[in-house]
Motif scaffolding. Structure first.
Motif, PDB file in Angstrom:
ATOM      1  N   GLU A 116       0.832  -1.202   0.000  1.00 21.32           N
ATOM      2  CA  GLU A 116       0.000   0.000   0.000  1.00 21.32           C
ATOM      3  C   GLU A 116       0.867   1.252   0.000  1.00 21.32           C
ATOM      4  N   ALA A 117       1.951   1.241   0.805  1.00 18.40           N
ATOM      5  CA  ALA A 117       2.862   2.382   0.854  1.00 18.40           C
ATOM      6  C   ALA A 117       3.549   2.576  -0.493  1.00 18.40           C
ATOM      7  N   TYR A 118       3.879   1.465  -1.150  1.00 17.81           N
ATOM      8  CA  TYR A 118       4.529   1.552  -2.461  1.00 17.81           C
ATOM      9  C   TYR A 118       3.588   2.157  -3.496  1.00 17.81           C
ATOM     10  N   GLU A 119       2.333   1.734  -3.486  1.00 21.82           N
ATOM     11  CA  GLU A 119       1.350   2.289  -4.422  1.00 21.82           C
ATOM     12  C   GLU A 119       1.147   3.774  -4.164  1.00 21.82           C
ATOM     13  N   LYS A 120       1.148   4.140  -2.888  1.00 20.39           N
ATOM     14  CA  LYS A 120       0.984   5.558  -2.532  1.00 20.39           C
ATOM     15  C   LYS A 120       2.188   6.364  -3.006  1.00 20.39           C
ATOM     16  N   MET A 121       3.376   5.776  -2.874  1.00 14.71           N
ATOM     17  CA  MET A 121       4.584   6.450  -3.332  1.00 14.71           C
ATOM     18  C   MET A 121       4.543   6.646  -4.846  1.00 14.71           C
ATOM     19  N   LYS A 122       4.053   5.642  -5.578  1.00  9.83           N
ATOM     20  CA  LYS A 122       3.944   5.773  -7.030  1.00  9.83           C
ATOM     21  C   LYS A 122       3.000   6.907  -7.411  1.00  9.83           C
ATOM     22  N   ARG A 123       1.904   7.038  -6.655  1.00 11.15           N
ATOM     23  CA  ARG A 123       0.963   8.127  -6.935  1.00 11.15           C
ATOM     24  C   ARG A 123       1.607   9.477  -6.646  1.00 11.15           C
ATOM     25  N   ARG A 124       2.391   9.528  -5.555  1.00  6.78           N
ATOM     26  CA  ARG A 124       3.032  10.796  -5.182  1.00  6.78           C
ATOM     27  C   ARG A 124       4.087  11.198  -6.210  1.00  6.78           C
ATOM     28  N   VAL A 125       4.889  10.239  -6.659  1.00  6.73           N
ATOM     29  CA  VAL A 125       5.912  10.536  -7.656  1.00  6.73           C
ATOM     30  C   VAL A 125       5.266  10.960  -8.963  1.00  6.73           C
ATOM     31  N   GLY A 126       4.200  10.229  -9.346  1.00  6.46           N
ATOM     32  CA  GLY A 126       3.417  10.624 -10.507  1.00  6.46           C
ATOM     33  C   GLY A 126       4.186  10.542 -11.817  1.00  6.46           C
ATOM     34  N   ALA A 127       3.616  11.170 -12.807  1.00 11.45           N
ATOM     35  CA  ALA A 127       4.180  11.104 -14.156  1.00 11.45           C
ATOM     36  C   ALA A 127       5.511  11.835 -14.266  1.00 11.45           C
ATOM     37  N   ASP A 128       5.754  12.794 -13.367  1.00 12.72           N
ATOM     38  CA  ASP A 128       6.996  13.572 -13.447  1.00 12.72           C
ATOM     39  C   ASP A 128       8.210  12.778 -12.991  1.00 12.72           C
ATOM     40  N   GLY A 129       7.983  11.714 -12.237  1.00 13.77           N
ATOM     41  CA  GLY A 129       9.084  10.876 -11.793  1.00 13.77           C
ATOM     42  C   GLY A 129       9.987  11.551 -10.776  1.00 13.77           C
ATOM     43  N   GLN A 130      11.263  11.167 -10.804  1.00 15.54           N
ATOM     44  CA  GLN A 130      12.255  11.689  -9.875  1.00 15.54           C
ATOM     45  C   GLN A 130      13.407  12.308 -10.661  1.00 15.54           C
ATOM     46  N   VAL A 131      14.034  13.302 -10.049  1.00 14.18           N
ATOM     47  CA  VAL A 131      15.173  13.948 -10.696  1.00 14.18           C
ATOM     48  C   VAL A 131      16.380  13.940  -9.774  1.00 14.18           C
ATOM     49  N   CYS A 132      17.542  13.824 -10.383  1.00 15.36           N
ATOM     50  CA  CYS A 132      18.798  13.927  -9.646  1.00 15.36           C
ATOM     51  C   CYS A 132      19.511  15.168 -10.166  1.00 15.36           C
ATOM     52  N   ILE A 133      19.710  16.135  -9.297  1.00 18.37           N
ATOM     53  CA  ILE A 133      20.272  17.405  -9.747  1.00 18.37           C
ATOM     54  C   ILE A 133      21.576  17.735  -9.034  1.00 18.37           C
ATOM     55  N   ALA A 134      22.455  18.412  -9.765  1.00 20.33           N
ATOM     56  CA  ALA A 134      23.614  19.078  -9.172  1.00 20.33           C
ATOM     57  C   ALA A 134      23.280  20.564  -9.145  1.00 20.33           C
ATOM     58  N   GLN A 135      23.834  21.259  -8.186  1.00 16.16           N
ATOM     59  CA  GLN A 135      23.427  22.651  -7.996  1.00 16.16           C
ATOM     60  C   GLN A 135      24.608  23.540  -7.645  1.00 16.16           C
ATOM     61  N   ILE A 136      24.556  24.762  -8.150  1.00 15.00           N
ATOM     62  CA  ILE A 136      25.462  25.817  -7.705  1.00 15.00           C
ATOM     63  C   ILE A 136      24.587  26.888  -7.072  1.00 15.00           C
ATOM     64  N   TYR A 222      20.675  32.678  -5.451  1.00 15.17           N
ATOM     65  CA  TYR A 222      20.679  32.383  -6.878  1.00 15.17           C
ATOM     66  C   TYR A 222      21.148  30.944  -7.110  1.00 15.17           C
ATOM     67  N   HIS A 223      20.481  30.260  -8.021  1.00 13.57           N
ATOM     68  CA  HIS A 223      20.776  28.862  -8.315  1.00 13.57           C
ATOM     69  C   HIS A 223      21.099  28.668  -9.792  1.00 13.57           C
ATOM     70  N   ILE A 224      21.967  27.697 -10.061  1.00 12.21           N
ATOM     71  CA  ILE A 224      22.097  27.084 -11.382  1.00 12.21           C
ATOM     72  C   ILE A 224      21.981  25.581 -11.145  1.00 12.21           C
ATOM     73  N   LEU A 225      21.120  24.924 -11.883  1.00 10.68           N
ATOM     74  CA  LEU A 225      20.926  23.488 -11.734  1.00 10.68           C
ATOM     75  C   LEU A 225      21.436  22.756 -12.961  1.00 10.68           C
ATOM     76  N   MET A 226      21.904  21.544 -12.737  1.00 12.54           N
ATOM     77  CA  MET A 226      22.150  20.617 -13.845  1.00 12.54           C
ATOM     78  C   MET A 226      21.377  19.344 -13.558  1.00 12.54           C
ATOM     79  N   LEU A 227      20.592  18.930 -14.515  1.00 14.14           N
ATOM     80  CA  LEU A 227      19.838  17.692 -14.354  1.00 14.14           C
ATOM     81  C   LEU A 227      20.746  16.525 -14.725  1.00 14.14           C
ATOM     82  N   LYS A 228      21.197  15.788 -13.710  1.00 16.07           N
ATOM     83  CA  LYS A 228      22.114  14.677 -13.943  1.00 16.07           C
ATOM     84  C   LYS A 228      21.378  13.462 -14.482  1.00 16.07           C
TER      85      LYS A 228
END
Length: 377
Positions: A116-136, A222-228
Motif C-alpha cells: 500500500e505504501a509503495y502504491e501511494k509512493m507511485k501516486r506521489r511521484v506521478g508522471a513527473d518521476g524523480q530527478v537527480c540534480i547538481a546545484q550551484i 541564486y541557483h544554477i541546476l544541472m539535471l544529472k
C-alpha cells in the motif's frame, strides 16, 4: 470516576507546563506557530542531510512561506473536500497501535502495508518521476541590500558564463557553491515533487538530462541546476526494505500511550478524536495533514495554471525574449524553450501569489523568541 479524572489531569498537566514554556515564534494572520513546532521541522529537514543544511534564518523564511500556503488552504476550506478527507482518513488508518513501543520493528509490518505504501509512493511521484540534480548556489541574505544582491547576481552570472564556455559543472560547484556540503558531495540524492524549494522544483522538473539551466532566484539565493538524471519509481523489490523500515518507524512515532485503571483503558485526547478536522497537535500527524492540504492546493495552483495557459506563456516569452537567447541560438517562439518559459512564469506567478498572501495574512516574528531557537534548554 474520581481516580479516572485524576489520571487524566496528571496526563495533561505536563502538556500544560510545556505549553507555558513554548512561546509563539511567529504568527501568520491569526495562526500561531510555536517555537517547538519550528524547531522540530528545522531539525528534521535541515540537519539530517548535509545537502539540505540551512541557517535558522534561511529556513524560517521558507517555513513562513509554507505556513502562508497552509493558512490559505485552511481558509479555502480545502480540508473539507472529499479527496482530502479520504486521503487523511487513510493516513489515520495507517496508525496501528501496539501494546509496547518496543514491539515495533520491520518484522511487524505486513506485506499489505508495504504494498500500500509503495502504491501511494507511485501516486506521489506521478508522471513527473524523480530527478537527480547538481546545484550551484550563491546565497543572498534575507533583507539583503541592493548592492549585496547585485554582487550575488554578478557572481552567479559569471559562473554561468563559464558553464556556457564548457567548464565542468561539478568542479564549478565545488569551487563556488555555498550549499554548505563537502566538496565530494555535490549531489547524491533523488528528488520527487514536494521535496525541494518551490522555485527549484519548478525549474528542475522542466529540464532535460544533462542540461544546465540559466541562473534563477529563490528565497535563499541564486541557483544554477544541472539535471544529472531522471527516472520513474524504483521497483517494489528495491523499495521493499526501505518502506518496511519507514512504516515501522512511523508506527513507533505514532504510538499513543495508554494506562490501565482497574482493568480498563483510559485513552488520551488524541485517541478520542475521530474526525480528521483541525490541525493535529502531534508533529507527525500535523506534517501529514498540512502536506495533504498543500497537495490539494497544488491541484489548482498558479503554477499549474501557468503551465497550461498558452497565451500567458506566449506573452511572457515576448516580454522576456532576451533572457532565452544563447550563443548561436535566438528562439523566435516560446515553444522552442517551453520548459524554461513555464518555469520562469511559474516562478513569477508564485512570487506575486506569496506577496498577496503576505498582505492578506500579516506575518509577525518575535525576534526575542527567534534568538532562543535551539538554544533554550
Amino acid at each position: 470516576m474520581k481516580s479516572r479524572l485524576m489520571l487524566v489531569f496528571l496526563l495533561l498537566a505536563p502538556l500544560t507546563v510545556q505549553a507555558a514554556d513554548d512561546p509563539t515564534l511567529f504568527t501568520v494572520g491569526d495562526m500561531q506557530v510555536t517555537r517547538s513546532e519550528f524547531e522540530q521541522s528545522y531539525l528534521k529537514h535541515c540537519t539530517t542531510s548535509r545537502a539540505h543544511r540551512l541557517s535558522v534564518a534561511d529556513y524560517l523564511e521558507s517555513y513562513i512561506v509554507y505556513k502562508l500556503r497552509v493558512k490559505a488552504a485552511l481558509d479555502a476550506h480545502l480540508d473539507a473536500t472529499s479527496s482530502f478527507k479520504s486521503e487523511y482518513a487513510q493516513c489515520l488508518s495507517e496508525m496501528p497501535k501496539q501494546s509496547s513501543p518496543s514491539s515495533f520493528s520491520s518484522s511487524s509490518v505486513s506485506s499489505y502495508q508495504v504494498q500500500e505504501a509503495y502504491e501511494k509512493m507511485k501516486r506521489r511521484v506521478g508522471a513527473d518521476g524523480q530527478v537527480c540534480i547538481a546545484q550551484i548556489l550563491i546565497r543572498v541574505p534575507q533583507k539583503a541590500r541592493p548592492d549585496e544582491q547585485r554582487q550575488a547576481q554578478q557572481q552567479i552570472e559569471a559562473v554561468y558564463r563559464e558553464i556556457q564556455n564548457g567548464a565542468d559543472f561539478e568542479q564549478l560547484a565545488r569551487r563556488y557553491s555555498q550549499e554548505q556540503i563537502p566538496a565530494s558531495e555535490v549531489t547524491t540524492k533523488w528528488y520527487t515533487r514536494g521535496q525541494m524549494l518551490q522555485e527549484v522544483e519548478n525549474v528542475a522538473f522542466g529540464m532535460k538530462r544533462g542540461e544546465a539551466c540559466r541562473p534563477f532566484l529563490s528565497t535563499i539565493g541564486y541557483h544554477i541546476l544541472m539535471l544529472k538524471d531522471r527516472k520513474g519509481v524504483d521497483s517494489y523489490q528495491e523499495m521493499e526494505k526501505v518502506l518496511s523500515s519507514d512504516i515501522a518507524q512511523r508506527q513507533l512515532q505514532r504510538q499513543v500511550d495508554t494506562k490501565p485503571i482497574h482493568g480498563e483503558v483510559v485513552e488520551t485526547v488524541s485517541d478520542r478524536q475521530e474526525e480528521p478536522y483541525g490541525i493535529p497537535t502531534d508533529a507527525l500527524q500535523r506534517e501529514y495533514y498540512e502536506g495533504l492540504l498543500l497537495f490539494e492546493q497544488n491541484k489548482h495552483s498558479v503554477g499549474k495554471q501557468a503551465a497550461e495557459d498558452e497565451q500567458a506563456l506566449a506573452y511572457f516569452f515576448k516580454k522576456n525574449k532576451k533572457k532565452y537567447r544563447r550563443k548561436g541560438f535566438k528562439p523566435k517562439d516560446y515553444t522552442e524553450v517551453r520548459e524554461l518559459v513555464v518555469a520562469d512564469l511559474q516562478e513569477e506567478m508564485n512570487k506575486h501569489w506569496i506577496a498577496d498572501l503576505r498582505k492578506i495574512y500579516p506575518v509577525n516574528v518575535d525576534k526575542k523568541v527567534l534568538r532562543t531557537v535551539n538554544n533554550h534548554l
